[in-house]
Enzyme design. Structure first.
Site, PDB file in Angstrom:
ATOM      1  N   ARG A 178       0.863  -1.182   0.000  1.00 56.69           N
ATOM      2  CA  ARG A 178       0.000   0.000   0.000  1.00 56.69           C
ATOM      3  C   ARG A 178       0.900   1.233   0.000  1.00 56.69           C
ATOM      4  O   ARG A 178       1.907   1.286   0.719  1.00 56.69           O
ATOM      5  CB  ARG A 178      -0.904   0.022   1.233  1.00 56.69           C
ATOM      6  CG  ARG A 178      -2.069  -0.942   1.169  1.00 56.69           C
ATOM      7  CD  ARG A 178      -3.113  -0.545   0.117  1.00 56.69           C
ATOM      8  NE  ARG A 178      -4.236  -1.494   0.045  1.00 56.69           N
ATOM      9  CZ  ARG A 178      -4.255  -2.565  -0.760  1.00 56.69           C
ATOM     10  NH1 ARG A 178      -3.246  -2.821  -1.558  1.00 56.69           N
ATOM     11  NH2 ARG A 178      -5.301  -3.373  -0.763  1.00 56.69           N
TER      12      ARG A 178
ATOM     13  N   GLU B 227      -3.605   7.322  -4.036  1.00 55.69           N
ATOM     14  CA  GLU B 227      -3.985   6.714  -5.306  1.00 55.69           C
ATOM     15  C   GLU B 227      -5.334   7.215  -5.814  1.00 55.69           C
ATOM     16  O   GLU B 227      -6.259   7.283  -5.016  1.00 55.69           O
ATOM     17  CB  GLU B 227      -4.079   5.196  -5.058  1.00 55.69           C
ATOM     18  CG  GLU B 227      -3.381   4.368  -6.069  1.00 55.69           C
ATOM     19  CD  GLU B 227      -3.263   2.933  -5.599  1.00 55.69           C
ATOM     20  OE1 GLU B 227      -2.358   2.650  -4.812  1.00 55.69           O
ATOM     21  OE2 GLU B 227      -4.091   2.131  -6.026  1.00 55.69           O
TER      22      GLU B 227
ATOM     23  N   HIS C  81      -1.079   0.060 -10.050  1.00 61.25           N
ATOM     24  CA  HIS C  81      -1.663  -0.936  -9.133  1.00 61.25           C
ATOM     25  C   HIS C  81      -2.138  -2.201  -9.870  1.00 61.25           C
ATOM     26  O   HIS C  81      -3.334  -2.474  -9.953  1.00 61.25           O
ATOM     27  CB  HIS C  81      -2.813  -0.332  -8.307  1.00 61.25           C
ATOM     28  CG  HIS C  81      -3.018  -1.048  -6.987  1.00 61.25           C
ATOM     29  ND1 HIS C  81      -3.511  -0.431  -5.865  1.00 61.25           N
ATOM     30  CD2 HIS C  81      -2.783  -2.332  -6.620  1.00 61.25           C
ATOM     31  CE1 HIS C  81      -3.577  -1.310  -4.867  1.00 61.25           C
ATOM     32  NE2 HIS C  81      -3.142  -2.471  -5.311  1.00 61.25           N
TER      33      HIS C  81
HETATM   34  C1  GLV Z   1      -4.352  -5.381  -3.834  1.00 62.26           C
HETATM   35  O1  GLV Z   1      -3.685  -4.392  -3.663  1.00 62.26           O
HETATM   36  C2  GLV Z   1      -4.942  -6.166  -2.820  1.00 62.26           C
HETATM   37  O2  GLV Z   1      -4.882  -5.809  -1.631  1.00 62.26           O
HETATM   38  O3  GLV Z   1      -5.515  -7.194  -3.177  1.00 62.26           O
END
Ligand code: GLV
Ligand code: GLV
Length: 325
Positions: free
Chosen positions: A239, A268, A286
């Site tokens: 994250r 984000e 991402h």
């Molecule tokens: C992606 O970032 C997730 O947490 O699955």
């Protein structure tokens, strides 16, 4: 009983089809974009279950609008977008999708690591711009991997999969973890558990796999960058907010570290000013779990979690099991 489910974004059909076998109403956000907070607020009313994305903020106000809600199935392994405490207080089950995205996310971390150390994206830009005028002995020199030290912050499933992939490069592995020691890493890979400071000082590559929590927010800031080697690369597929992104921009700009490979961002999808102008960073949007196979498994897993809860059974991937008792 008429069961009503809302899915906040189009996902692979497999999970939707499964949900339709058990629930009378299964509605999917018709737009090719995230819903705004206010749209989501309207859409949750009267639902028994919602299948949510990591980009949906599920907070107290929203939970108060969702009076019938029994389960929130997050389409992600991370669930920092959900106020789990508030959900638990309202006896709402929260589930996630662990395991199925472990390999794809570890692959992504390695893809970023390669891209930044071997300067693939810079090279691609140069080649497309017609600036590749022939092989050159000093062009775009990167770094080697063999025998280097890989530091893993957060040695859960994904951190372990990251380490497993380092075998081909005979790397030394250091790790930090908030939970108990990782026997697989230590016994199979000779990995050493160290404190964060040691990991930052000794690693050539640092990869973040810790979940975002109040403990890990801005875990990597100005002080931490000052401890890293000037030749170190930082990879983040966890994250964004685990890194102080303004401090990262400064560290990259001042060549305090060699480079970074990022899949996630603090705010984000916005980037902190200056980040996109730097050459010593690779920026992915991402994509950690973004393979057809993984996303299909995630859709089935989220659907199975919803169906279990609505059938008053134990869902396979509950993150607040205290609500089940
Ligand atoms: C992606 O970032 C997730 O947490 O699955
Ligand atoms: C997620 O799957 C993790 O534990 O790293």
């Amino acid at each position: 009983m008429s069961l009503n489910v809302f899915i906040t974004r189009q996902i692979p059909e497999e999970g939707i089809t499964l949900l339709k076998k058990f629930c009378q109403t299964v509605e999917v956000n018709p737009h090719d974009r995230s819903l705004t907070y206010n749209e989501l607020l309207e859409r949750v009313k009267g639902r028994d279950a919602i299948l949510t994305m990591l980009s949906d903020r599920i907070d107290v106000r929203l939970l108060n609008e969702a009076k019938n809600l029994k389960v929130i199935a997050n389409y992600a392994v991370g669930y920092d977008n959900i106020d789990v405490k508030a959900a638990t207080a309202r006896v709402i089950v929260v589930t996630n999708t662990p395991g199925v995205l472990t390999d794809s996310t570890a692959d992504m971390a390695w893809a970023l690591l390669f891209s930044i150390t071997r300067r693939i994206i810079e090279g691609d830009r140069l080649t497309r711009a017609g600036k590749f005028t022939g092989w050159a002995p000093m062009m775009l020199l990167g770094g080697d991997l063999v025998g280097k030290t890989l530091g893993i912050i957060g040695a859960g499933r994904i951190g372990t999969a990251m380490a497993m992939r380092s075998r081909g490069w005979n790397m030394r592995i250091l790790y930090t973890t908030q939970s108990s020691r990782n026997a697989v890493l230590e016994e199979m890979f000779g990995a050493k558990r160290v404190d964060l400071e040691t990991l930052l000082k000794e690693s050539d590559f640092i990869s973040i796999h810790a979940p975002l929590s109040e403990k890990t927010r801005h875990l990597i800031g100005p002080h931490e960058f000052s401890l890293m080697k000037r030749t170190a690369y930082l990879i983040n597929t966890g994250r964004g907010a685990v890194i102080d992104e303004v401090a990262l921009v400064n560290a990259l700009r001042n060549k305090q570290i060699a480079g970074a490979g990022l899949d996630v961002y603090e705010a984000e999808p916005k980037l902190k000013p200056g980040l996109a102008e730097l050459d010593n960073v690779v920026l992915a949007p991402h994509l950690g779990s973004a393979t057809v196979e993984t996303r299909t498994k995630m859709s089935l897993m989220a659907a199975e979690n919803i169906i279990a809860v609505l059938n008053r059974q134990k869902p396979p991937n509950c993150v607040n099991p205290e609500v089940l008792t």
